[in-house]
Enzyme design. Structure first.
Site, mmCIF file in Angstrom:
data_model
loop_
_atom_site.group_PDB
_atom_site.id
_atom_site.type_symbol
_atom_site.label_atom_id
_atom_site.label_comp_id
_atom_site.label_asym_id
_atom_site.label_seq_id
_atom_site.Cartn_x
_atom_site.Cartn_y
_atom_site.Cartn_z
ATOM 1 N N CYS A 1 -10.343 -1.600 3.399
ATOM 2 C CA CYS A 1 -9.690 -1.993 4.648
ATOM 3 C C CYS A 1 -9.207 -0.755 5.387
ATOM 4 O O CYS A 1 -8.521 0.095 4.819
ATOM 5 C CB CYS A 1 -8.518 -2.932 4.377
ATOM 6 S SG CYS A 1 -9.014 -4.573 3.841
ATOM 7 N N GLU B 1 -4.641 2.039 7.024
ATOM 8 C CA GLU B 1 -4.464 1.936 5.570
ATOM 9 C C GLU B 1 -5.222 3.054 4.891
ATOM 10 O O GLU B 1 -4.791 3.603 3.893
ATOM 11 C CB GLU B 1 -4.966 0.573 5.061
ATOM 12 C CG GLU B 1 -4.806 0.382 3.567
ATOM 13 C CD GLU B 1 -5.100 -1.023 3.116
ATOM 14 O OE1 GLU B 1 -5.709 -1.182 2.041
ATOM 15 O OE2 GLU B 1 -4.733 -1.981 3.814
ATOM 16 N N ARG C 1 0.839 -1.207 0.000
ATOM 17 C CA ARG C 1 0.000 0.000 0.000
ATOM 18 C C ARG C 1 0.875 1.259 0.000
ATOM 19 O O ARG C 1 0.565 2.239 0.669
ATOM 20 C CB ARG C 1 -0.979 0.008 1.182
ATOM 21 C CG ARG C 1 -1.846 -1.226 1.274
ATOM 22 C CD ARG C 1 -2.735 -1.432 0.036
ATOM 23 N NE ARG C 1 -3.428 -2.709 0.115
ATOM 24 C CZ ARG C 1 -2.995 -3.839 -0.446
ATOM 25 N NH1 ARG C 1 -1.866 -3.831 -1.149
ATOM 26 N NH2 ARG C 1 -3.664 -4.949 -0.339
#
Length: 290
Positions: free
Chosen positions: A215, A285, A164
């Protein structure tokens, strides 16, 4: 219009989570000519500038936000082109739209990204991934724009990619304008089947039809954030209009009338509880916009 300025845009309308107050201004870039105007806009607005894409991984704060947002919205939609399994795609095309093109072309390599709602540019900026697939695995090169250099191509190997994480190594504000992806020949039937299987799996285990930002926490190395949250009792945990999903504990959803204060309080409580139980600190995230 090359560059459209919208004052006091509502963040709840610009993000998939559907919460947030009002930013200072939104600059929508309609074409390459608008990038010259964008450079002047950034010089005027200063450091509080952020590219927003589809807003599918953002949690915007309540109230007045001292942010200048940038979004690509091409007035003449540039299409996806394919040459020898190299797909050239504008940054503002949404991933589901790109996958539809890849299905018809019988090109494989991105099926694992089915069900991710963001734009190509946002997916690159976050190195989006799921089920073992990351978009970085397909990127050949990216056409970037910076106020100092304008538009230029950069090979994937010249940039930093991680979980990410994406860093174009430009040293200044950077906008993803378009990208070339290297895919593999398959068949329309095989690619369609793989995309359907991935989406069906997500639909069965994740709240893909609800107001969510995906998420909310990154998976710690060797652990599942969803499992840690589940074991800490946060599956279905609610505060006002915000809740951790009943389907997947690592998805924060707006059940109706939620706000950022509730979302952030739930996140803080979840991090504290997981840390106390397991000694593991969860890191967001989702991008939190102050």
């Amino acid at each position: 219009m090359s560059l459209e300025l919208l004052h006091k845009p509502d963040m709840s309308a610009l993000t998939s989570l559907g919460i947030g107050g009002k930013a200072r201004v939104l600059a929508r870039v309609g074409d390459e000519n608008g990038l010259d105007e964008l450079a002047r806009f950034i010089e005027k607005e200063g450091p509080e500038v952020i590219a927003i894409g589809e807003g599918s991984n953002m949690l915007a704060g309540d109230g007045e936000l001292n942010l200048a947002l940038i979004q690509i919205r091409r007035s003449r939609r540039a299409g996806v082109t394919v040459s020898e399994n190299i797909v050239r795609t504008p940054a503002d095309i949404r991933l589901p739209g790109l996958l539809s093109v890849l299905i018809k072309m019988g090109l494989s390599g991105m099926e694992g990204l089915a069900g991710i709602p963001g734009s190509v540019g946002g997916a690159i900026a976050m190195n989006a991934g799921s089920y073992g697939t990351e978009i970085s695995g397909t990127v050949k090169r990216v056409r970037l724009w910076t106020p100092g250099k304008g538009l230029f191509w950069k090979n994937a190997s010249e940039m930093d990619w991680g979980y990410r994480h994406f860093d174009a190594r430009t040293g200044e504000f950077t906008l993803v304008w378009e990208a070339e992806l290297r895919l593999f020949p398959s068949s329309e039937e095989k690619v369609r089947t793989a995309v359907k299987e991935t989406f069906s799996k997500k639909k069965a285990t994740q709240p893909v039809t609800e107001k969510s930002a995906g998420c909310v926490f990154k998976n710690p190395e060797g652990f599942s954030a969803g499992k840690l949250l589940d074991e800490a009792g946060f599956r279905g945990r609610r505060l006002g209009g915000m809740a951790f999903s009943e389907m997947h504990a690592n998805f924060l959803v707006n059940t109706g009338g939620g706000n950022a204060a509730q979302a952030l309080e739930l996140m803080d409580l979840a991090r504290e509880t997981v840390a106390e139980r397991s000694g593991i600190t969860l890191n967001p995230e989702v991008i939190i916009l102050p």
